[in-house]
Design an enzyme around this catalytic site. Structure first.
Site, PDB file in Angstrom:
ATOM      1  N   SER A 164      13.587  39.394 -54.938  1.00  0.00           N
ATOM      2  CA  SER A 164      14.115  38.955 -56.228  1.00  0.00           C
ATOM      3  C   SER A 164      14.347  37.451 -56.202  1.00  0.00           C
ATOM      4  O   SER A 164      14.540  36.851 -55.137  1.00  0.00           O
ATOM      5  CB  SER A 164      15.430  39.670 -56.527  1.00  0.00           C
ATOM      6  OG  SER A 164      16.129  39.067 -57.580  1.00  0.00           O
TER       7      SER A 164
ATOM      8  N   TYR B 163      24.261  42.414 -54.760  1.00  0.00           N
ATOM      9  CA  TYR B 163      22.823  42.477 -55.009  1.00  0.00           C
ATOM     10  C   TYR B 163      22.108  41.276 -54.376  1.00  0.00           C
ATOM     11  O   TYR B 163      21.101  41.424 -53.674  1.00  0.00           O
ATOM     12  CB  TYR B 163      22.578  42.507 -56.518  1.00  0.00           C
ATOM     13  CG  TYR B 163      21.129  42.525 -56.930  1.00  0.00           C
ATOM     14  CD1 TYR B 163      20.368  43.680 -56.849  1.00  0.00           C
ATOM     15  CD2 TYR B 163      20.512  41.369 -57.419  1.00  0.00           C
ATOM     16  CE1 TYR B 163      19.042  43.704 -57.245  1.00  0.00           C
ATOM     17  CE2 TYR B 163      19.177  41.372 -57.816  1.00  0.00           C
ATOM     18  CZ  TYR B 163      18.446  42.543 -57.724  1.00  0.00           C
ATOM     19  OH  TYR B 163      17.130  42.563 -58.110  1.00  0.00           O
TER      20      TYR B 163
END
Length: 697
Positions: A574, A587
């Site tokens: 990501s 995250y």
């Protein structure tokens, strides 16, 4: 009857009176599909059928007899109208006037296109004259195991006369072509009472005045051979059983990976395993090596399987030497390669095509079964089916008389025939990922399914894994319908559970031979201010995103080492792995750990030619399971925007002002999976439209 004595179940006549209402051409199609739908009657791609149909010439408007015959490269089981070549029968008969004799018969193939009716683009096969010169409207050519068993017996002609009481003609083995068609015509003219012809070592020709009688004739003749074999065959055609089937799961996986790795040194190959009753009867028999050494006899068999299989030691013996398994496999393969190369050099002539892949297609292992290897799954599967046909033939012949094969010289003439070489040259070029196997986690989601689609289009075999059973099943069905069942497998898998992961990797290896590409894509997203991040949420992020990537990559990495043919591991991370977002600490930290996992694998995997790279997406909203959940709402709140404006917001914050789609990420993943990045490892590709905060530095 004792099961060990039985040859095979008799075929059935499946013609329906309703079929007689169809046009002559549609009856031919129906008849072909029935014959091709039973592997006991004819193998995949084998055999051919024809009809001589009266049609009006589009130019002269005169009625002409047109031969519709299965074209080159088709399969009877699935053939439709466009699978048939159509030729003027008068023109085909006219070719007899320019035929220069047996030594020039290959040149006749060049005249077939000149006989084409109505500009039909389907190429005529080399068997065309065998149908044209049979003086009946309907003709079938099949490769039934039972008939070929009779045709390969030492005293085959006498056996055929005994079984059919003179109602079948016999022609000794001859390569298909113009000359054989003329000999068939002459045999029928000299013996008008025969109802079919057996071609030695090859197959059966039958005919009729209409489709129903032709088909019924074929089935009746095959059934009679089966009945004879079932009633007369010895208890043990291949000698008494010497081994019994065993299962040694962990070792079998290691063995498969090792064999595939050695066989894939020059071009990557895909595995198919067959452990059917007939295969196990053969590999576990005392006469395995003796019978296997005779070689497959029917050309349709050995063109798919090579003339000889490789016979390895028993599964137990291989396991006893597990520490030297790679050395043992390599030694056996080198011995096979040396023998095949010698066979080529001994039989080649001045104009012979170059030596082809000298490694075996079929590998036989007592206590285990058969492995077949080819450039794709369907070819490997079909090769195993053909060898099962060959085993049936051997069983029938050995059970009554003695099985005989073609001479080595004649087998070479077929295998390296100029016309076969021309077929190979007409094949389309291999796709980038042909012969490769990819395992994708999170495959039912947007990025995962887009990647699977891209890989399948590029010729890859794909293993889909996901925790969502229903979504996974839907994707499996979608891709199977589009690309065929052979190339897609799916397993419900939780990346955080080692047993799930181990099972998926093992099953993938048994299905395809190993794994060449891993796409670690499974994930989820969460948002919470740091001070409000619970240990439960923290652990969930670390389990799924970090530990999940570790477990699957470790298992696949071990498999790649055993294969010793390199590999590519791609992590879908990501933008947050490079630049954290507010309110998503768990995250971001979990995603950032994937970068160092990839780099660690790149460092250690380099000596094994295992590459490891990362693709960093940002805001892939369309078709995303993650963005369909709470994450979308949380990100909207964090950025103080309306949920409906979320895609526009992320699009406009990029330099290129572009929405990022799953297909965009799939292209980045494909780059790292393909040979285009073969010199790249430990790297990152950002696919985010140009997010300045995540520029690598």
């Amino acid at each position: 009857m004792n099961g060990e004595m039985r040859f095979q179940k008799n075929v059935a006549n499946n013609w329906s009176p309703q079929f007689n209402k169809l046009s002559q051409l549609n009856q031919l199609i129906k008849r072909s599909n029935l014959l091709g739908g039973d592997l006991k009657v004819t193998n995949f791609g084998g055999g051919n059928t024809s009809s001589k149909i009266i049609q009006k010439d589009p130019i002269t408007k005169k009625n002409e007899t047109i031969l519709y015959v299965k074209g080159s490269g088709g399969d009877l089981g699935s053939i439709k109208e466009d699978g048939f070549a159509s030729l003027y029968l008068d023109k085909l008969n006219g070719l007899k006037n320019i035929y220069r004799g047996f030594n020039f018969e290959d040149e006749m193939v060049g005249y077939y296109p000149m006989c084409t009716f109505n500009n039909n683009p389907r190429a005529a096969s080399i068997d065309t004259p065998l149908h044209a010169y049979v003086p009946y409207p309907e003709v079938d050519h099949t490769h039934p195991d039972s008939i070929i068993a009779l045709a390969t017996m030492k005293n085959g002609k006498d056996i055929v006369n005994k079984v059919y009481q003179g109602k079948l003609g016999w022609l000794n083995w001859q390569r298909p072509g113009f000359d054989l068609g003329l000999k068939m015509e002459k045999l029928i003219q000299s013996n008008p009472s025969i109802i079919g012809i057996v071609l030695g070592h090859h197959g059966l020709f039958t005919w009729g005045n209409d489709s129903q009688s032709c088909y019924s004739n074929s089935i009746a003749l095959i059934k009679r051979a089966q009945t004879y074999l079932n009633n007369s065959i010895k208890k043990y055609s291949f000698g008494k059983p010497q081994f019994k089937k065993k299962s040694i799961p962990d070792f079998e996986i290691k063995l498969i990976s090792t064999i595939r790795g050695h066989l894939s040194k020059e071009n990557s190959k895909i595995l198919h395993v067959d452990q059917s009753d007939i295969t196990l009867e053969f590999v576990n028999s005392s006469n395995l090596k003796k019978v296997a050494a005779v070689g497959t006899s029917c050309p349709d068999h050995f063109l798919r399987t090579k003339r000889l299989p490789l016979v390895l030691p028993s599964l137990s013996d291989l396991q006893k030497n597990e520490g030297k398994i790679s050395e043992i496999i390599e030694k056996n393969l080198d011995k096979y390669k040396e023998a095949y190369t010698k066979y080529y050099n001994k039989n080649k002539s001045k104009g012979s095509p170059n030596l082809r892949d000298p490694y075996p297609v079929i590998v036989l292992i007592p206590e285990y079964g058969m492995m077949s290897f080819a450039k794709n799954k369907s070819t490997a599967r079909v090769a195993s089916e053909f060898f099962c046909n060959a085993i049936n033939v051997m069983k029938g012949a050995e059970g009554i008389s003695n099985y005989t094969g073609l001479t080595e010289k004649e087998a070479f003439r077929i295998e390296y025939w100029d016309l076969e070489e021309a077929k190979l040259k007409r094949m389309p070029p291999e796709k980038e990922l042909a012969g490769k196997v990819a395992l994708i986690t999170g495959a039912a989601g947007g990025i995962g399914s887009a990647t699977a689609l891209k890989f399948l289009k590029e010729g890859c075999c794909v293993v889909l894994t996901d925790i969502d059973k229903k979504a996974l099943q839907n994707k499996h069905e979608e891709f199977s319908n589009q690309f065929g069942k052979d190339v897609v497998r799916s397993y419900v898998m939780d990346v955080t559970k080692e047993q799930d992961v181990k099972k998926a990797v093992s099953e993938s290896t048994k299905e395809f031979g190993g794994i060449d590409i891993l796409v670690a894509n499974a994930g989820f997203a969460s948002a919470a201010l740091f001070e409000k991040t619970s240990t439960k949420l923290w652990d969930k992020n670390m389990d799924i995103l970090s530990k999940g990537c570790f477990i699957i990559s470790r298992e696949v990495y071990q498999n790649m080492i055993t294969q010793n043919k390199g590999g590519s591991i791609i992590f879908v991370s990501s933008k947050n792995s490079l630049n954290a977002s507010k309110g998503a600490s768990a995250y971001a930290v979990a995603k950032s750990s994937i970068l160092h996992l990839s780099r660690s694998i790149a460092l250690e995997g380099a000596e094994f030619k295992i590459r490891s790279n990362v693709v960093n997406p940002d805001a892939v909203i369309q078709n995303s399971k993650i963005w369909d959940g709470e994450w979308k709402k949380q990100r909207a709140e964090g950025n103080k925007i309306n949920v409906s404006n979320i895609e526009e917001f992320y699009k406009n914050r990029s330099l290129l002002k572009e929405s990022i789609l799953p297909e965009d990420i799939a292209e980045g993943i494909y780059f790292f999976a393909s040979s285009k990045s073969k010199k790249s490892t430990g790297n990152i590709i950002n696919v985010d439209g140009g997010n300045i905060t995540s520029f690598t530095r």
